[in-house]
Design a protein around this motif. Structure first.
Motif, short mmCIF file in Angstrom:
data_model
loop_
_atom_site.label_atom_id
_atom_site.label_comp_id
_atom_site.label_asym_id
_atom_site.label_seq_id
_atom_site.Cartn_x
_atom_site.Cartn_y
_atom_site.Cartn_z
N LEU A 1 40.53 37.87 36.21
CA LEU A 1 41.89 38.70 36.29
C LEU A 1 43.06 38.23 35.78
CD1 LEU A 1 42.91 40.74 38.41
CD2 LEU A 1 43.12 38.88 40.14
N ASP A 2 43.09 37.08 35.23
CA ASP A 2 44.18 36.47 34.27
C ASP A 2 43.66 36.42 32.52
OD1 ASP A 2 42.11 34.62 34.46
OD2 ASP A 2 43.57 32.80 34.70
N GLY A 3 42.84 37.56 32.26
CA GLY A 3 42.74 37.90 30.87
C GLY A 3 41.82 36.93 30.10
N ARG A 4 40.77 36.28 30.67
CA ARG A 4 40.35 35.15 30.01
C ARG A 4 38.75 35.48 29.88
NH1 ARG A 4 44.03 32.43 27.31
NH2 ARG A 4 46.13 33.06 28.76
N THR A 5 38.21 35.19 28.72
CA THR A 5 37.00 35.48 28.59
C THR A 5 35.92 34.57 28.16
OG1 THR A 5 37.44 35.66 26.13
CG2 THR A 5 37.76 37.69 27.26
N ALA A 6 36.31 33.15 27.94
CA ALA A 6 35.29 31.99 28.07
C ALA A 6 36.16 30.70 28.42
CB ALA A 6 34.97 31.98 26.53
N ILE B 1 30.97 35.66 33.69
CA ILE B 1 32.22 35.88 34.36
C ILE B 1 32.05 37.06 35.22
CG2 ILE B 1 34.52 36.79 33.82
CD1 ILE B 1 34.40 34.95 31.25
N THR B 2 31.21 38.22 34.71
CA THR B 2 31.29 39.31 35.53
C THR B 2 30.07 39.40 36.04
OG1 THR B 2 30.77 40.45 33.55
CG2 THR B 2 33.04 40.76 34.46
N SER B 3 29.70 40.14 36.93
CA SER B 3 28.43 40.49 37.89
C SER B 3 27.29 41.13 37.22
CB SER B 3 29.15 41.08 39.25
OG SER B 3 29.14 42.58 38.89
N LEU C 1 40.00 33.63 38.58
CA LEU C 1 40.99 33.12 37.82
C LEU C 1 40.31 31.85 36.92
CD1 LEU C 1 44.16 32.99 40.34
CD2 LEU C 1 43.63 34.77 38.61
N MET C 2 40.84 31.90 35.71
CA MET C 2 40.01 30.90 34.74
C MET C 2 41.05 29.81 34.20
SD MET C 2 37.01 33.05 33.20
CE MET C 2 36.87 31.96 31.94
N GLY C 3 42.41 30.06 34.17
CA GLY C 3 43.48 29.29 33.81
C GLY C 3 43.72 29.22 32.47
N LYS D 1 43.71 27.03 29.96
CA LYS D 1 42.92 26.16 29.04
C LYS D 1 41.66 27.10 28.58
CE LYS D 1 44.85 21.79 30.01
NZ LYS D 1 44.52 20.42 30.64
N THR D 2 41.84 28.45 28.45
CA THR D 2 40.61 29.18 28.22
C THR D 2 40.77 30.12 26.96
OG1 THR D 2 41.39 30.46 30.02
CG2 THR D 2 39.43 28.90 30.41
N ARG D 3 39.84 30.99 26.55
CA ARG D 3 40.15 31.82 25.67
C ARG D 3 40.58 33.34 26.14
NH1 ARG D 3 34.86 30.20 21.70
NH2 ARG D 3 34.99 27.96 22.06
N GLY D 4 41.42 33.71 25.34
CA GLY D 4 41.88 35.20 25.62
C GLY D 4 40.83 36.33 25.22
N LEU D 5 41.51 37.67 25.42
CA LEU D 5 40.71 38.79 25.02
C LEU D 5 40.81 39.13 23.51
CD1 LEU D 5 38.83 40.95 26.59
CD2 LEU D 5 40.76 42.18 26.96
#
Length: 217
Positions: free
Chosen positions: A3-8, A17-19, A173-175, A177-181
């Motif tokens: 939800l906060d735009g993080r991919t890894a 991340i997704t189902s 939500l992944m915070g 310190k993660t990678r973006g889209l």
């Protein structure tokens, strides 16, 4: 993405991340695509198959008489993809675009069954518009699915080569310190943003699928 735009995570961890519903939906996108493109970073991190997994397709597609595996395309600027990559052991073709003229890795990848194409631009990176043109002319690719990390996604967007985005958004939500889209390093103020038009939003299991089209200047 979350939800906060993080991919890894910072380590590269991204499963899952997704189902499963979202992953099944992606298999439908793969099944209709002429080719699937990814970057060498994704290959090194995940060793993906980049195939249509028929067991994950909806029943009506799973029962189709012939599911053609899409062409696999890897953008590998420095020719770092290993010849032991899992995709090279599977049926179907793999094309690797590179800006490296190093002979030894090319020979190994050729022996593994890949076609390595030297296609640098002035910055000694892969010429992405030329790669797309070659795919269209030589392989008759008219629908290219890009499944990759932020680096290649950002480069394709900056080059004006993305027509449509299918974004699967999970309610987590992944915070920070993660990678973006998308990797878009030159955006320093708000008026440099990339505008999008949202053309569809729908639920896919517990996730949301957003279909958006970039609006290029």
């Amino acid at each position: 993405m979350s939800l906060d735009g993080r991919t890894a995570m910072a380590s590269g961890e991204s499963k899952w991340i997704t189902s499963q519903d979202a992953r099944r939906d992606v298999q439908c996108l793969r099944a209709r695509s002429s080719a699937i493109m990814t970057g060498a970073g994704t290959v090194l991190a995940d060793d993906p198959q980049m195939t249509v997994r028929e067991a994950e397709l909806p029943c009506e597609l799973e029962a189709a008489p012939s599911i053609k595996q899409p062409l696999r395309v890897v953008i590998d600027t420095h020719l770092s993809m290993p010849a032991e990559a899992r995709m090279l052991t599977l049926p179907g073709e793999t094309v690797i675009f590179t800006a490296s003229d190093s002979k030894s890795p090319k020979v190994m990848l050729d022996k593994a069954g890949a076609r390595v194409i030297y296609l640098p631009n002035r910055e000694r990176e892969v010429d992405l518009p030329a790669a797309c043109q070659l795919l269209a002319e030589e392989y008759e690719v008219n629908e290219l699915l890009i499944e990759t990390g932020a680096t290649l996604s950002g480069a394709m967007l900056r080059a004006g080569l993305i027509d449509e985005m299918k974004i699967y958004m999970a309610p987590i939500l992944m915070g920070n310190k993660t990678r973006g889209l998308f990797d878009l390093p030159n955006i320093e103020c708000l008026d440099q943003h990339f505008p999008l038009e949202i053309v569809d939003i729908r639920a896919v299991g517990r996730d949301w699928r957003i279909t958006a089209q970039p609006i290029y200047a």
